[in-house]
Enzyme design. Structure first.
Site, PDB file in Angstrom:
ATOM      1  N   TRP A 117     -11.333  -2.388  -9.056  1.00 43.76           N
ATOM      2  CA  TRP A 117     -11.971  -2.190 -10.367  1.00 43.76           C
ATOM      3  C   TRP A 117     -12.639  -0.816 -10.444  1.00 43.76           C
ATOM      4  O   TRP A 117     -12.916  -0.312 -11.526  1.00 43.76           O
ATOM      5  CB  TRP A 117     -13.019  -3.282 -10.635  1.00 43.76           C
ATOM      6  CG  TRP A 117     -12.409  -4.612 -10.949  1.00 43.76           C
ATOM      7  CD1 TRP A 117     -12.401  -5.721 -10.161  1.00 43.76           C
ATOM      8  CD2 TRP A 117     -11.704  -4.988 -12.159  1.00 43.76           C
ATOM      9  NE1 TRP A 117     -11.731  -6.757 -10.777  1.00 43.76           N
ATOM     10  CE2 TRP A 117     -11.298  -6.327 -12.010  1.00 43.76           C
ATOM     11  CE3 TRP A 117     -11.376  -4.315 -13.338  1.00 43.76           C
ATOM     12  CZ2 TRP A 117     -10.587  -7.014 -12.990  1.00 43.76           C
ATOM     13  CZ3 TRP A 117     -10.653  -4.996 -14.329  1.00 43.76           C
ATOM     14  CH2 TRP A 117     -10.278  -6.330 -14.149  1.00 43.76           C
TER      15      TRP A 117
ATOM     16  N   SER B 168      -8.426  -4.987   4.858  1.00 40.07           N
ATOM     17  CA  SER B 168      -8.956  -4.708   3.512  1.00 40.07           C
ATOM     18  C   SER B 168      -9.333  -5.935   2.680  1.00 40.07           C
ATOM     19  O   SER B 168      -8.904  -6.058   1.526  1.00 40.07           O
ATOM     20  CB  SER B 168      -7.963  -3.843   2.734  1.00 40.07           C
ATOM     21  OG  SER B 168      -7.830  -2.601   3.351  1.00 40.07           O
TER      22      SER B 168
ATOM     23  N   ARG C  31      -5.441  -1.763   8.400  1.00 40.23           N
ATOM     24  CA  ARG C  31      -6.662  -2.497   8.033  1.00 40.23           C
ATOM     25  C   ARG C  31      -6.253  -3.762   7.305  1.00 40.23           C
ATOM     26  O   ARG C  31      -5.156  -3.818   6.740  1.00 40.23           O
ATOM     27  CB  ARG C  31      -7.502  -1.671   7.034  1.00 40.23           C
ATOM     28  CG  ARG C  31      -8.213  -0.482   7.576  1.00 40.23           C
ATOM     29  CD  ARG C  31      -9.109   0.117   6.501  1.00 40.23           C
ATOM     30  NE  ARG C  31      -8.350   0.634   5.376  1.00 40.23           N
ATOM     31  CZ  ARG C  31      -7.728   1.803   5.360  1.00 40.23           C
ATOM     32  NH1 ARG C  31      -7.776   2.585   6.410  1.00 40.23           N
ATOM     33  NH2 ARG C  31      -7.058   2.205   4.293  1.00 40.23           N
TER      34      ARG C  31
ATOM     35  N   LEU D 223      10.348 -21.083  -3.258  1.00 38.17           N
ATOM     36  CA  LEU D 223       9.263 -20.186  -2.843  1.00 38.17           C
ATOM     37  C   LEU D 223       8.085 -20.237  -3.819  1.00 38.17           C
ATOM     38  O   LEU D 223       8.279 -20.253  -5.035  1.00 38.17           O
ATOM     39  CB  LEU D 223       9.800 -18.751  -2.805  1.00 38.17           C
ATOM     40  CG  LEU D 223       8.771 -17.649  -2.539  1.00 38.17           C
ATOM     41  CD1 LEU D 223       8.429 -17.583  -1.062  1.00 38.17           C
ATOM     42  CD2 LEU D 223       9.286 -16.298  -3.016  1.00 38.17           C
TER      43      LEU D 223
ATOM     44  N   GLY E 154       0.243   5.521  -4.356  1.00 40.85           N
ATOM     45  CA  GLY E 154      -0.316   6.808  -4.779  1.00 40.85           C
ATOM     46  C   GLY E 154       0.177   7.941  -3.905  1.00 40.85           C
ATOM     47  O   GLY E 154       0.643   8.983  -4.412  1.00 40.85           O
ATOM     48  N   ARG E 155       0.113   7.755  -2.582  1.00 37.74           N
ATOM     49  CA  ARG E 155       0.551   8.819  -1.661  1.00 37.74           C
ATOM     50  C   ARG E 155       2.043   9.110  -1.829  1.00 37.74           C
ATOM     51  O   ARG E 155       2.479  10.253  -1.797  1.00 37.74           O
ATOM     52  CB  ARG E 155       0.256   8.406  -0.206  1.00 37.74           C
ATOM     53  CG  ARG E 155      -1.147   8.752   0.244  1.00 37.74           C
ATOM     54  CD  ARG E 155      -1.501   8.018   1.485  1.00 37.74           C
ATOM     55  NE  ARG E 155      -1.693   6.602   1.209  1.00 37.74           N
ATOM     56  CZ  ARG E 155      -1.593   5.647   2.128  1.00 37.74           C
ATOM     57  NH1 ARG E 155      -1.272   5.949   3.362  1.00 37.74           N
ATOM     58  NH2 ARG E 155      -1.807   4.392   1.798  1.00 37.74           N
ATOM     59  N   TRP E 156       2.822   8.052  -2.021  1.00 38.49           N
ATOM     60  CA  TRP E 156       4.272   8.203  -2.199  1.00 38.49           C
ATOM     61  C   TRP E 156       4.550   9.121  -3.393  1.00 38.49           C
ATOM     62  O   TRP E 156       5.390  10.017  -3.308  1.00 38.49           O
ATOM     63  CB  TRP E 156       4.886   6.814  -2.422  1.00 38.49           C
ATOM     64  CG  TRP E 156       6.376   6.804  -2.573  1.00 38.49           C
ATOM     65  CD1 TRP E 156       7.315   6.670  -1.590  1.00 38.49           C
ATOM     66  CD2 TRP E 156       7.105   6.922  -3.812  1.00 38.49           C
ATOM     67  NE1 TRP E 156       8.583   6.698  -2.131  1.00 38.49           N
ATOM     68  CE2 TRP E 156       8.479   6.851  -3.497  1.00 38.49           C
ATOM     69  CE3 TRP E 156       6.741   7.080  -5.146  1.00 38.49           C
ATOM     70  CZ2 TRP E 156       9.473   6.926  -4.459  1.00 38.49           C
ATOM     71  CZ3 TRP E 156       7.740   7.167  -6.118  1.00 38.49           C
ATOM     72  CH2 TRP E 156       9.090   7.088  -5.764  1.00 38.49           C
TER      73      TRP E 156
ATOM     74  N   ARG F 285      -0.080   9.571  -9.573  1.00 38.40           N
ATOM     75  CA  ARG F 285      -0.181   8.327  -8.795  1.00 38.40           C
ATOM     76  C   ARG F 285       0.517   7.145  -9.480  1.00 38.40           C
ATOM     77  O   ARG F 285       1.149   6.328  -8.822  1.00 38.40           O
ATOM     78  CB  ARG F 285      -1.653   7.973  -8.580  1.00 38.40           C
ATOM     79  CG  ARG F 285      -2.417   8.913  -7.681  1.00 38.40           C
ATOM     80  CD  ARG F 285      -3.886   8.518  -7.629  1.00 38.40           C
ATOM     81  NE  ARG F 285      -4.041   7.107  -7.323  1.00 38.40           N
ATOM     82  CZ  ARG F 285      -3.912   6.588  -6.102  1.00 38.40           C
ATOM     83  NH1 ARG F 285      -3.653   7.374  -5.077  1.00 38.40           N
ATOM     84  NH2 ARG F 285      -4.047   5.301  -5.912  1.00 38.40           N
TER      85      ARG F 285
ATOM     86  N   HIS G   2       3.078   3.514  -8.707  1.00 43.14           N
ATOM     87  CA  HIS G   2       2.913   2.115  -9.110  1.00 43.14           C
ATOM     88  C   HIS G   2       4.150   1.617  -9.875  1.00 43.14           C
ATOM     89  O   HIS G   2       4.591   0.480  -9.680  1.00 43.14           O
ATOM     90  CB  HIS G   2       1.667   1.948  -9.993  1.00 43.14           C
ATOM     91  CG  HIS G   2       0.376   2.239  -9.275  1.00 43.14           C
ATOM     92  ND1 HIS G   2       0.124   1.798  -7.996  1.00 43.14           N
ATOM     93  CD2 HIS G   2      -0.735   2.910  -9.673  1.00 43.14           C
ATOM     94  CE1 HIS G   2      -1.092   2.204  -7.637  1.00 43.14           C
ATOM     95  NE2 HIS G   2      -1.622   2.874  -8.618  1.00 43.14           N
TER      96      HIS G   2
ATOM     97  N   GLU H 211       0.183 -13.070  12.432  1.00 46.84           N
ATOM     98  CA  GLU H 211       0.739 -11.940  13.176  1.00 46.84           C
ATOM     99  C   GLU H 211       0.720 -10.738  12.243  1.00 46.84           C
ATOM    100  O   GLU H 211       1.198 -10.823  11.104  1.00 46.84           O
ATOM    101  CB  GLU H 211       2.177 -12.239  13.614  1.00 46.84           C
ATOM    102  CG  GLU H 211       2.289 -13.333  14.651  1.00 46.84           C
ATOM    103  CD  GLU H 211       1.559 -13.009  15.944  1.00 46.84           C
ATOM    104  OE1 GLU H 211       1.542 -11.830  16.350  1.00 46.84           O
ATOM    105  OE2 GLU H 211       1.005 -13.944  16.554  1.00 46.84           O
TER     106      GLU H 211
ATOM    107  N   ASP I  50       0.821  -1.216   0.000  1.00 48.03           N
ATOM    108  CA  ASP I  50       0.000   0.000   0.000  1.00 48.03           C
ATOM    109  C   ASP I  50       0.858   1.271   0.000  1.00 48.03           C
ATOM    110  O   ASP I  50       2.004   1.249   0.453  1.00 48.03           O
ATOM    111  CB  ASP I  50      -0.904  -0.017   1.250  1.00 48.03           C
ATOM    112  CG  ASP I  50      -2.050   0.966   1.130  1.00 48.03           C
ATOM    113  OD1 ASP I  50      -2.298   1.470   0.017  1.00 48.03           O
ATOM    114  OD2 ASP I  50      -2.699   1.251   2.155  1.00 48.03           O
TER     115      ASP I  50
HETATM  116  C1  FPP Z   1      -1.797   0.270  -3.367  1.00 41.21           C
HETATM  117  O1  FPP Z   1      -1.384   1.610  -3.461  1.00 41.21           O
HETATM  118  C2  FPP Z   1      -1.230  -0.506  -4.463  1.00 41.21           C
HETATM  119  C3  FPP Z   1      -1.962  -1.068  -5.466  1.00 41.21           C
HETATM  120  C4  FPP Z   1      -3.413  -0.942  -5.580  1.00 41.21           C
HETATM  121  C5  FPP Z   1      -1.300  -1.810  -6.563  1.00 41.21           C
HETATM  122  C6  FPP Z   1      -0.075  -2.611  -6.240  1.00 41.21           C
HETATM  123  C7  FPP Z   1       0.630  -2.881  -7.505  1.00 41.21           C
HETATM  124  C8  FPP Z   1       1.961  -2.847  -7.705  1.00 41.21           C
HETATM  125  C9  FPP Z   1       2.942  -2.690  -6.639  1.00 41.21           C
HETATM  126  C10 FPP Z   1       2.542  -2.978  -9.092  1.00 41.21           C
HETATM  127  C11 FPP Z   1       2.336  -4.244  -9.876  1.00 41.21           C
HETATM  128  C12 FPP Z   1       2.443  -5.523  -9.136  1.00 41.21           C
HETATM  129  C13 FPP Z   1       3.313  -6.537  -9.355  1.00 41.21           C
HETATM  130  C14 FPP Z   1       3.147  -7.803  -8.602  1.00 41.21           C
HETATM  131  C15 FPP Z   1       4.447  -6.439 -10.281  1.00 41.21           C
HETATM  132  P1  FPP Z   1      -2.477   2.762  -3.601  1.00 41.21           P
HETATM  133  O2  FPP Z   1      -2.573   3.142  -5.032  1.00 41.21           O
HETATM  134  O3  FPP Z   1      -3.756   2.317  -2.983  1.00 41.21           O
HETATM  135  O4  FPP Z   1      -1.800   3.885  -2.764  1.00 41.21           O
HETATM  136  P2  FPP Z   1      -2.525   4.991  -1.861  1.00 41.21           P
HETATM  137  O5  FPP Z   1      -3.196   4.248  -0.726  1.00 41.21           O
HETATM  138  O6  FPP Z   1      -1.398   5.842  -1.402  1.00 41.21           O
HETATM  139  O7  FPP Z   1      -3.501   5.698  -2.745  1.00 41.21           O
END
Ligand code: FPP
Length: 259
Positions: free
Chosen positions: A63, A193, A191, A125, A17-19, A27, A31, A204, A14
């Site tokens: 989605w 989620s 959370r 793994l 987007g904030r990063w 955003r 990703h 844990e 998670d």
């Molecule tokens: C949550 O950040 C992240 C996601 C919904 C997508 C995770 C996907 C990747 C890391 C890239 C592709 C995956 C692989 C396995 C190569 P957010 O957008 O909800 O961030 P925010 O909470 O700051 O808005």
């Protein structure tokens, strides 16, 4: 310190987007950077001897995000798979997917099928990517499949048990490693989620402030260290609790309090 290695680690990646927004970037930049973190974390989990690593890459709720963002996510997933398949194979890593595969676009499904096939005989793994995944959807599907089996005479209604339930979940093929030991969520949110609700019943939980695009193999080690010092009781008692502390005589004091 003796490290206790979790057999199954699940991660909610998670904070992408904030990063990005904190850096004044769109955003999707988060990703892109986040997708580059996957490789190091997978490599480290494999090095530690973790059996299953499950990454939450796209939830049933995701989605509802704009189509442009969704497209970037699928593209990044395909890119990761095509770019890293060879290295995953060299590291003896297998690939699995959980979620509503039928909702994914044909191009992504094709790449997933190809890479899963390429890695299917590996024994290290098990990397699991949760795609269009939601625990509630998984449990509803399981209930439907069981009801259908009962209707068609393959099962009796009273045959349902915790063990049998496992056969109806998307994690059915995980065998003895289906239960999550360590559940990590990045970005400071606390959370679960809709992620692995059944499988993480006794996991844990470790929440870290680090956003996924900054999450490193060292952060994974920190979480494993934290896990190692936790005492897992699974609803029982600690090893140190002896019978005298359970059955100590109870007396009534002058104030009526029992001690
Ligand atoms: C949550 O950040 C992240 C996601 C919904 C997508 C995770 C996907 C990747 C890391 C890239 C592709 C995956 C692989 C396995 C190569 P957010 O957008 O909800 O961030 P925010 O909470 O700051 O808005």
């Amino acid at each position: 310190m003796v490290l206790s290695i979790p057999r199954h680690i699940a991660i909610i990646m998670d904070g992408n987007g904030r990063w990005a927004q904190r850096r004044g970037r769109p955003r999707v930049f988060g990703h892109v950077r986040g997708s580059t973190r996957v490789r190091d974390v997978v490599r480290e989990a494999n090095r530690l001897g973790v059996k299953v690593l499950t990454l939450y890459a796209f939830s049933t709720e995701n989605w509802s995000r704009p189509e442009a963002e969704r497209k970037v996510l699928w593209k990044l997933l395909r890119k990761f798979l095509l770019r890293d398949a060879k290295e995953l194979h060299q590291q003896n890593i297998r690939l699995r997917v959980i979620g509503e595969m039928e909702r994914l676009d044909s191009e992504t499904r094709l790449v997933l099928d190809q890479v899963m096939h390429q890695l299917c005989s590996n024994t290290g793994l098990q990397l699991t990517i949760a795609l269009s995944y939601g625990s509630k959807r998984e449990l509803v599907n399981a209930a439907r499949a069981f009801a259908q089996d009962c209707l068609e005479g393959r099962r009796q209604a009273d045959s349902m048990s915790e063990e049998l339930m496992e056969h109806y979940l998307w994690t059915a093929g995980f065998g003895e490693f289906s239960q999550v030991d360590l559940f990590i969520r990045t970005s400071g949110e606390q959370r679960v989620s809709n992620f692995l609700l059944w499988q993480a019943a006794y996991a844990e939980l470790v929440f870290t402030e680090v956003c996924w695009p900054d999450f490193s193999s060292e952060n994974l080690m920190d979480a494993v260290r934290e896990y190692s010092v936790r005492e897992r009781r699974f609803g029982g008692l600690t090893k140190e609790t002896n019978s005298s502390s359970i059955m100590a005589p109870i007396k009534k004091t002058k104030t009526g309090i029992f001690i």
